[in-house]
Structures are given as C-alpha cells and as structure tokens.
Design an enzyme around this catalytic site. Structure first.
Site, PDB file in Angstrom:
ATOM      1  N   CYS A 111       0.787  -1.200   0.108  1.00 25.68           N
ATOM      2  CA  CYS A 111      -0.056  -0.084   0.025  1.00 25.68           C
ATOM      3  C   CYS A 111       0.977   1.343   0.081  1.00 25.68           C
ATOM      4  O   CYS A 111       0.483   2.484  -0.679  1.00 25.68           O
ATOM      5  CB  CYS A 111      -1.086  -0.001   1.139  1.00 25.68           C
ATOM      6  SG  CYS A 111      -0.360  -0.155   2.830  1.00 25.68           S
ATOM      7  N   ASP A 345      -7.407   5.687  -1.323  1.00 25.41           N
ATOM      8  CA  ASP A 345      -7.239   4.425  -0.716  1.00 25.41           C
ATOM      9  C   ASP A 345      -6.693   3.202  -1.676  1.00 25.41           C
ATOM     10  O   ASP A 345      -7.635   2.976  -2.446  1.00 25.41           O
ATOM     11  CB  ASP A 345      -8.420   3.855   0.057  1.00 25.41           C
ATOM     12  CG  ASP A 345      -8.061   2.907   1.129  1.00 25.41           C
ATOM     13  OD1 ASP A 345      -6.947   2.108   1.147  1.00 25.41           O
ATOM     14  OD2 ASP A 345      -8.993   2.616   1.957  1.00 25.41           O
ATOM     15  N   HIS A 347      -6.200   0.413  -0.690  1.00 22.92           N
ATOM     16  CA  HIS A 347      -6.588  -1.074  -0.350  1.00 22.92           C
ATOM     17  C   HIS A 347      -7.856  -1.649  -1.060  1.00 22.92           C
ATOM     18  O   HIS A 347      -8.968  -2.008  -0.341  1.00 22.92           O
ATOM     19  CB  HIS A 347      -6.872  -1.003   1.220  1.00 22.92           C
ATOM     20  CG  HIS A 347      -5.517  -0.556   1.803  1.00 22.92           C
ATOM     21  ND1 HIS A 347      -5.475   0.590   2.155  1.00 22.92           N
ATOM     22  CD2 HIS A 347      -4.791  -1.313   2.605  1.00 22.92           C
ATOM     23  CE1 HIS A 347      -4.347   0.978   2.976  1.00 22.92           C
ATOM     24  NE2 HIS A 347      -3.759  -0.211   3.162  1.00 22.92           N
TER      25      HIS A 347
END
Length: 459
Positions: A111, A345, A347
């Site tokens: 990430c 994000d 993820h």
C-alpha cells in the site's frame, strides 16, 4: 504427473487467494463519504464551495430553489470531475511474477508503494498536463463495465456522494447539436493531453518494464534491504521514488528530477544543482523538481498543532499530496474539509491491466469516490511532496512554505526547514547525482534504516 499436480495446486491456491483478497479488500469502495455544505473543500490547491452566497436565500414560495440547487450541484460536479481525474493506483493481482519471488499480487503489503506512486503520478500530471487539466470522461466513469468493479457499485457511490450534498437532480442530456459542437472542439491540445494521460498511467503499469511500476520500485528497494512482501514506510518510499526517476530512460522523463530532504532539511543549492544538471541528451536545460520531505507530525500520536500547517500545504497548487495514512494502513492524502483529510485508498484489489496494449481501459485507474478521515487519526510518519517547474518556482515555493512553517508552528523548531547552501557545507554527506556502484550511499542506508524502525506497520 508430479508437475501437473503441482500446477493444479497452485491454480487452486491462486483462486482461493483471489477470492480472499476480493472479500478482504472490496469493502473500500462500499462505504459512504459525507461532505458538509457549510465548509470549503480543498483538493491539491483548488478550493470548492458546496453552498451559495449568503445573499442567496430561499424565498417562501420556493421560486429560486432550482437556481440555488443548480449552483450547488455545479460545484459538486466540478469537484467530482477534479477528484476523479487524479490517478488512482491500488492493489493488483495476477500481474507478472515479481523477480526473486513467487508473488503475483501486492495485496496486504504494497500500500505505501501505491500511495507513493499516486504522489509521483500527480507530480507528472502537473508537469505534462498542468493543474487545470481534468479527464473529459471523468463524469462518465459510472458507465464502466470493467471487470474490476461494477457499474452498479460506482453508480451507488456517485449517488451517495451527491446525495450527501444536494437533492437529486435530473440527468443532464446533451442535444445532438451540442454533441456535434463538442466533437468539433476536440482539437490537437485535447488529443495531446489524452496521449500524456495514457502515457503517465503506463509508466505505473504492473510489469517489469514500466519505469515506476511495482516491479521496478521493488528492484530499487532491494538496495536498502527491502524485498517483495516487506512493509515499506513513507521515507523509504521517498528514496525509492528518487532512484526510480533517476534511472528512468524514457526521453520524456529526462526533464524531471526528484530531491529528498535530509533530516527534515531542504538544502536549496542541492535542489538547484539537480534542476540545472545536464540531461542525458547533453542539453543544458533546467529540470522540474519534485521535492519529497519525510517528516514526523508528533511522537506516538499526531500532534494536533500541525493540523493548520498540513491544511496550508494541501491548499498549495504545487503540492502533490502526502504519503501517509493511519496505523497499519497507508493512504494518499490530497485535500481536506474542516479537520478531516480527503484521501485515495489503495486497499482495493483489482485485476491486472496490461498497459502496453493500445487503448487499454482507463476506468480502474480513476477513483469514483473520495474518502475522509479525521486528522487526529493520522499516523505521524509521512512524506510531503511539492512540484516546482523552474528554479524561480522553487525559490518562490521555499519562501512561501517557510512563512507557513513559521506562522503555523507553536513548537520551538519548525517541522522542516529550507536552508541556503549545500548539505556538504553543514558537514553532511552529500549524495552524488549519479551513483554508479551503489544506488544508495552509506549515509542514506543508515538514514533509511532509522526511518524503517520508526515507521508504522502497513497492511
């Protein structure tokens, strides 16, 4: 037979992991984000207002309601278009195997590399496209039937985002005459922009040859003791990005360099030396510079005294965002509203896209909906990024940021500093512009090791 059996086991394992990743990471796009109508929203230096002027009041008979509603909706639409136009880089699976490992996905560990890619992508967008550029198809993104995410999901997200700001409105339908006019206005400039849009995304493709793809970043990370599957912190990623840009061989990238601050200090002469260094072609033209400043916004927790400074930084058009996050997760911070940070994000696990093919699908590289997080939840370890096209731009930016640092700091020492001269003038080892035997100097290795022990664990 044994080989066949092993292959079958690997296929079953791969399918199981794919299903697990989809279940674990697909929630990212399913949560709603709410924005206040009463506060401005900042996105990488641009300000958006979701309310009308104070003089604009609803009449008792509601006669001016439609006008006010349309004004709010227009501002929301402009913000959405700008946000969606930023390049979004997320977990991927089923990409070519990473050299020296059996990994074909970065789910669960990549990430911070992804948020670093997003920051660098924004810097390249400023360089090649400018801050005013928006993707013409940004608002059509909910028509995507991409394998990575369904049109139904995106439509729900778009609707929930708009509903949090304003009442539902009729969709805008272009007349045939208007459509024809728009087509005729698609000039060379728009075509050039679209070429660069695709080219920038292709540099971040998940293949061994992509200049800033995961495979290349991991290769550069090996020089600091990192391997595929390890956790990477924001400071380590800053140095990896610098090396990746230095090593890039695409002629288009020769006009860009990256400088990483040393111990929270930006040495002006070192930055200018980088900007004025010769290009591979021998041209003596100045380079644009992306300045990366690894910092800590506190000790165990983020110090709320730094909130105004972070907001000030994200209000600058030459800011390219912040590699940060909260404990155990890395996010790319690009804006704020009140005391909440707006972020993208990484993820979210998506399927591999081959960016080497002509007209590869773009939809999965653009985020349909922003997310917000309270500043107090932010992990103190982060890397701040700026873009300066010329030496004059750098000098102006250093003056502006220095004033901001002084005015916002309640502490005795500012978060970081700009100083005149070279790092060697202050008895620090200066990193040469082109290292041949080792991509990281001994001084850098020590600094990276220290940062690695201080930073948060990422998932």
């Amino acid at each position: 037979m044994e080989a066949t059996g092993t292959d079958e086991v690997e296929k079953i394992k791969s399918k199981f992991m794919s299903a697990w990743h989809n279940m674990k990471y697909s929630w990212v796009l399913k949560t709603k984000t709410y924005f206040s109508r009463n506060s401005p929203v900042f996105l990488l230096g641009k300000c958006y207002h979701f309310k009308t002027d104070e003089s604009g009041e609803l009449s008792t008979d509601g006669s001016n309601f439609d006008k006010i509603n349309a004004e709010i909706s227009g501002n929301v639409e402009e913000f959405r278009k700008d946000f969606i136009s930023r390049i979004w880089l997320t977990y991927r699976e089923e990409f070519p195997q990473i050299k020296g490992s059996a990994l074909t996905t970065d789910c669960g560990w990549g990430c911070t590399l992804r948020t670093g890619q997003m920051l660098l992508a924004q810097g390249l967008m400023l360089h090649f496209l400018g801050r005013a550029w928006v993707w013409p198809e940004a608002l059509d993104i909910d028509n995507s039937d991409s394998e990575s995410w369904t049109a139904h999901t995106v439509k729900k997200l778009t609707a929930s985002f708009e509903a949090s700001l304003t009442a539902e409105r009729e969709p805008k339908i272009l007349s045939n005459h208007h459509q024809g006019t728009l087509k005729r206005n698609c000039d060379d400039s728009e075509m050039r922009n679209e070429v660069y849009h695709r080219k920038i995304i292709s540099w971040f493709g998940d293949s061994p040859l992509a200049a800033f793809g995961l495979h290349q970043l991991i290769e550069h990370g090996k020089k600091s003791g990192k391997i595929a599957g390890d956790w990477y912190g924001p400071a380590v990623v800053a140095h990896i990005l610098r090396k990746a840009v230095e090593e890039a061989r695409d002629p288009e990238l020769q006009g860009v360099t990256v400088y990483v601050a040393q111990d929270c200090t930006v040495y002006s002469s070192d930055v200018i030396d980088r900007q004025c260094s010769l290009m591979d072609s021998g041209k003596a033209d100045t380079k644009a510079v992306i300045i990366l400043v690894p910092v800590r916004l506190g000790g165990e927790r983020t110090n709320m005294d730094y909130l105004e400074f972070v907001k000030g930084i994200l209000s600058l058009e030459y800011c390219v965002g912040i590699i940060g996050g909260k404990p155990k997760q890395s996010y790319y911070f690009a804006g704020f509203q009140d005391d909440s940070l707006i972020y993208m994000d990484p993820h979210y696990c998506q399927s591999f896209v081959d960016v080497s093919i002509k007209d590869f699908p773009l939809e999965s590289f653009h985020c349909p909906s922003p997310k917000k997080m309270s500043f107090k939840k932010m992990d103190p370890s982060c890397t701040i990024g700026f873009y300066c096209r010329t030496v004059q731009d750098f000098e102006k930016a250093s003056e502006e940021i220095t004033k901001m640092l002084k005015s916002s700091s309640k502490e005795k020492y500012p978060l970081f500093t700009f100083v005149k001269g070279h790092s060697r003038d202050y008895d620090f080892a200066s990193s040469p512009l082109h290292e041949e035997s080792d991509l990281f100097s001994e001084d850098e290795k020590k600094r990276l090791k220290r940062f690695s022990t201080e930073e948060f664990v990422l998932l």
